[in-house]
Design a protein around this motif. Structure first.
Motif, PDB file in Angstrom:
ATOM      1  N   TYR A   1      12.461  30.061 -40.764  1.00  0.00           N
ATOM      2  CA  TYR A   1      11.038  30.219 -40.497  1.00  0.00           C
ATOM      3  C   TYR A   1      10.294  30.488 -41.796  1.00  0.00           C
ATOM      4  O   TYR A   1      10.815  31.127 -42.711  1.00  0.00           O
ATOM      5  CB  TYR A   1      10.803  31.389 -39.523  1.00  0.00           C
ATOM      6  CG  TYR A   1      11.301  31.118 -38.131  1.00  0.00           C
ATOM      7  CD1 TYR A   1      10.437  30.665 -37.138  1.00  0.00           C
ATOM      8  CD2 TYR A   1      12.635  31.306 -37.808  1.00  0.00           C
ATOM      9  CE1 TYR A   1      10.888  30.405 -35.851  1.00  0.00           C
ATOM     10  CE2 TYR A   1      13.098  31.045 -36.525  1.00  0.00           C
ATOM     11  CZ  TYR A   1      12.229  30.593 -35.564  1.00  0.00           C
ATOM     12  OH  TYR A   1      12.690  30.331 -34.290  1.00  0.00           O
TER      13      TYR A   1
ATOM     14  N   ARG B   1      15.657  33.785 -41.378  1.00  0.00           N
ATOM     15  CA  ARG B   1      16.348  33.351 -40.173  1.00  0.00           C
ATOM     16  C   ARG B   1      16.180  34.443 -39.121  1.00  0.00           C
ATOM     17  O   ARG B   1      16.315  35.640 -39.418  1.00  0.00           O
ATOM     18  CB  ARG B   1      17.827  33.085 -40.441  1.00  0.00           C
ATOM     19  CG  ARG B   1      18.047  31.794 -41.204  1.00  0.00           C
ATOM     20  CD  ARG B   1      19.435  31.197 -40.995  1.00  0.00           C
ATOM     21  NE  ARG B   1      19.483  29.851 -41.545  1.00  0.00           N
ATOM     22  CZ  ARG B   1      19.856  29.567 -42.782  1.00  0.00           C
ATOM     23  NH1 ARG B   1      20.254  30.547 -43.582  1.00  0.00           N
ATOM     24  NH2 ARG B   1      19.868  28.329 -43.220  1.00  0.00           N
TER      25      ARG B   1
ATOM     26  N   ASP C   1      16.715  25.290 -40.238  1.00  0.00           N
ATOM     27  CA  ASP C   1      16.910  26.403 -39.317  1.00  0.00           C
ATOM     28  C   ASP C   1      16.408  27.729 -39.905  1.00  0.00           C
ATOM     29  O   ASP C   1      17.101  28.735 -39.897  1.00  0.00           O
ATOM     30  CB  ASP C   1      18.388  26.530 -38.920  1.00  0.00           C
ATOM     31  CG  ASP C   1      18.601  27.574 -37.819  1.00  0.00           C
ATOM     32  OD1 ASP C   1      17.668  27.780 -37.021  1.00  0.00           O
ATOM     33  OD2 ASP C   1      19.692  28.186 -37.784  1.00  0.00           O
TER      34      ASP C   1
ATOM     35  N   LYS D   1      13.047  23.079 -38.432  1.00  0.00           N
ATOM     36  CA  LYS D   1      14.215  22.803 -37.599  1.00  0.00           C
ATOM     37  C   LYS D   1      15.414  22.342 -38.422  1.00  0.00           C
ATOM     38  O   LYS D   1      16.553  22.727 -38.152  1.00  0.00           O
ATOM     39  CB  LYS D   1      13.862  21.750 -36.550  1.00  0.00           C
ATOM     40  CG  LYS D   1      14.989  21.409 -35.591  1.00  0.00           C
ATOM     41  CD  LYS D   1      14.534  20.391 -34.555  1.00  0.00           C
ATOM     42  CE  LYS D   1      15.668  20.051 -33.600  1.00  0.00           C
ATOM     43  NZ  LYS D   1      15.231  19.048 -32.578  1.00  0.00           N
TER      44      LYS D   1
ATOM     45  N   TYR E   1       8.355  27.085 -37.862  1.00  0.00           N
ATOM     46  CA  TYR E   1       9.798  26.837 -37.860  1.00  0.00           C
ATOM     47  C   TYR E   1      10.136  25.529 -38.540  1.00  0.00           C
ATOM     48  O   TYR E   1       9.477  24.506 -38.329  1.00  0.00           O
ATOM     49  CB  TYR E   1      10.293  26.818 -36.410  1.00  0.00           C
ATOM     50  CG  TYR E   1      11.781  26.626 -36.241  1.00  0.00           C
ATOM     51  CD1 TYR E   1      12.688  27.464 -36.867  1.00  0.00           C
ATOM     52  CD2 TYR E   1      12.280  25.608 -35.429  1.00  0.00           C
ATOM     53  CE1 TYR E   1      14.054  27.313 -36.702  1.00  0.00           C
ATOM     54  CE2 TYR E   1      13.647  25.442 -35.237  1.00  0.00           C
ATOM     55  CZ  TYR E   1      14.532  26.285 -35.889  1.00  0.00           C
ATOM     56  OH  TYR E   1      15.890  26.129 -35.721  1.00  0.00           O
TER      57      TYR E   1
END
Length: 275
Positions: free
Chosen positions: A72, A91, A70, A67, A65
């Motif tokens: 992967y 996502r 947002d 962050k 992930y």
């Protein structure tokens, strides 16, 4: 916090959602992380032969992930046999009921040192990649990925490719590689790693200053493959220094037996450390 993993049955690529029932004491990559238990929340099946950006999405083997953005990163366990070795960004929309939807954003080729894609396992076995795991380093904004390499030893052909750990930029271009210890060098004799049983799982620790890599199956020197009866076999965890890209420690882990007999008894069976 949540954990996601992909597998590839015959018809679907499956996304599984688990939720940690005990909160983290620290964030990812930090020490003293405690998890009390896991609860299954559901799964999300991608259709068989699902296409995206002129590729087939399947064999999704590792996920991490980002962050800040947002999304992967999902590495594809395709040895350039269907499409070029690659990873995806996506996502994953989650609600209290589980995974609502998965939105694929981009496809990125994994590139060799010279900037070219990896050759197909169907044509150049000794130079192809076998992608298994991928992790995102938020400090450098780069990705590290693991390849299992290859070991084919027969009367007709000998093809050896060492397992590897490689740093790439977010556009898939080569950044640096890790130096493998001697016992991870593929050999034509029964020494070192087994075929398709090498580096499968990786994770950062100590605030991204170290990388841990798990060997899926025992080295030849560390015992036989797992069976339904107990063996005295061990698998290894390798610690790498992220600055020097060198192995600084190895840890032994006792390999447990396979829980159930296969049906028929000649069918495939394995126990080891996956991503």
């Amino acid at each position: 916090m949540s954990f996601y993993s992909f597998s590839l049955p015959k018809r679907f690529a499956t996304l599984v959602l688990l939720t940690f029932l005990t909160p983290f004491r620290h964030g990812f990559g930090q020490e003293n992380v405690q998890i009390g238990s896991l609860r299954f929340m559901g799964e999300y099946d991608l259709p068989h032969q699902f296409g995206f950006n002129e590729t087939i999405v399947g064999g999704l083997s590792g996920i991490d992930y980002d962050k800040v953005n947002d999304h992967y990163y999902l590495i594809c366990d395709d040895r350039s046999g269907i499409n070029d070795a690659r990873f995806y960004t996506a996502r994953i929309h989650v609600s209290s009921k589980g995974i609502d939807s998965v939105q694929f954003l981009s496809t990125t080729k994994l590139l060799q040192r010279d900037g070219t894609p990896y050759p197909s396992s169907k044509t150049t076995v000794s130079l192809t990649a076998d992608p298994e795991a991928m992790r995102f380093d938020p400090l450098t904004k780069q990705l590290v990925w693991a390849s299992e390499g290859e070991r084919i030893v027969s009367e007709k052909k000998v093809a050896l490719a060492n397992p590897s750990l490689t740093m790439v930029n977010q556009d898939g271009s080569f950044s640096s590689s890790f130096t493998m210890p001697k016992n991870l060098i593929m050999q034509a004799t029964e020494h070192g790693p087994r075929q398709n049983g090498t580096l499968e799982g990786i994770t950062f620790e100590n605030n991204y200053t170290s990388l841990l890599a798990a060997l899926e199956e025992p080295l030849y020197e560390d015992g036989v493959r797992a069976d339904v009866t107990e063996t005295n076999s061990w698998v290894r965890f390798y610690r790498f220094n992220m600055r020097t890209k060198r192995n600084v420690a190895q840890y032994a882990y006792r390999l447990e037996r396979i829980a159930f007999k296969s049906q028929p008894s000649s069918a495939f069976k394995v126990n080891g450390i996956s991503d």
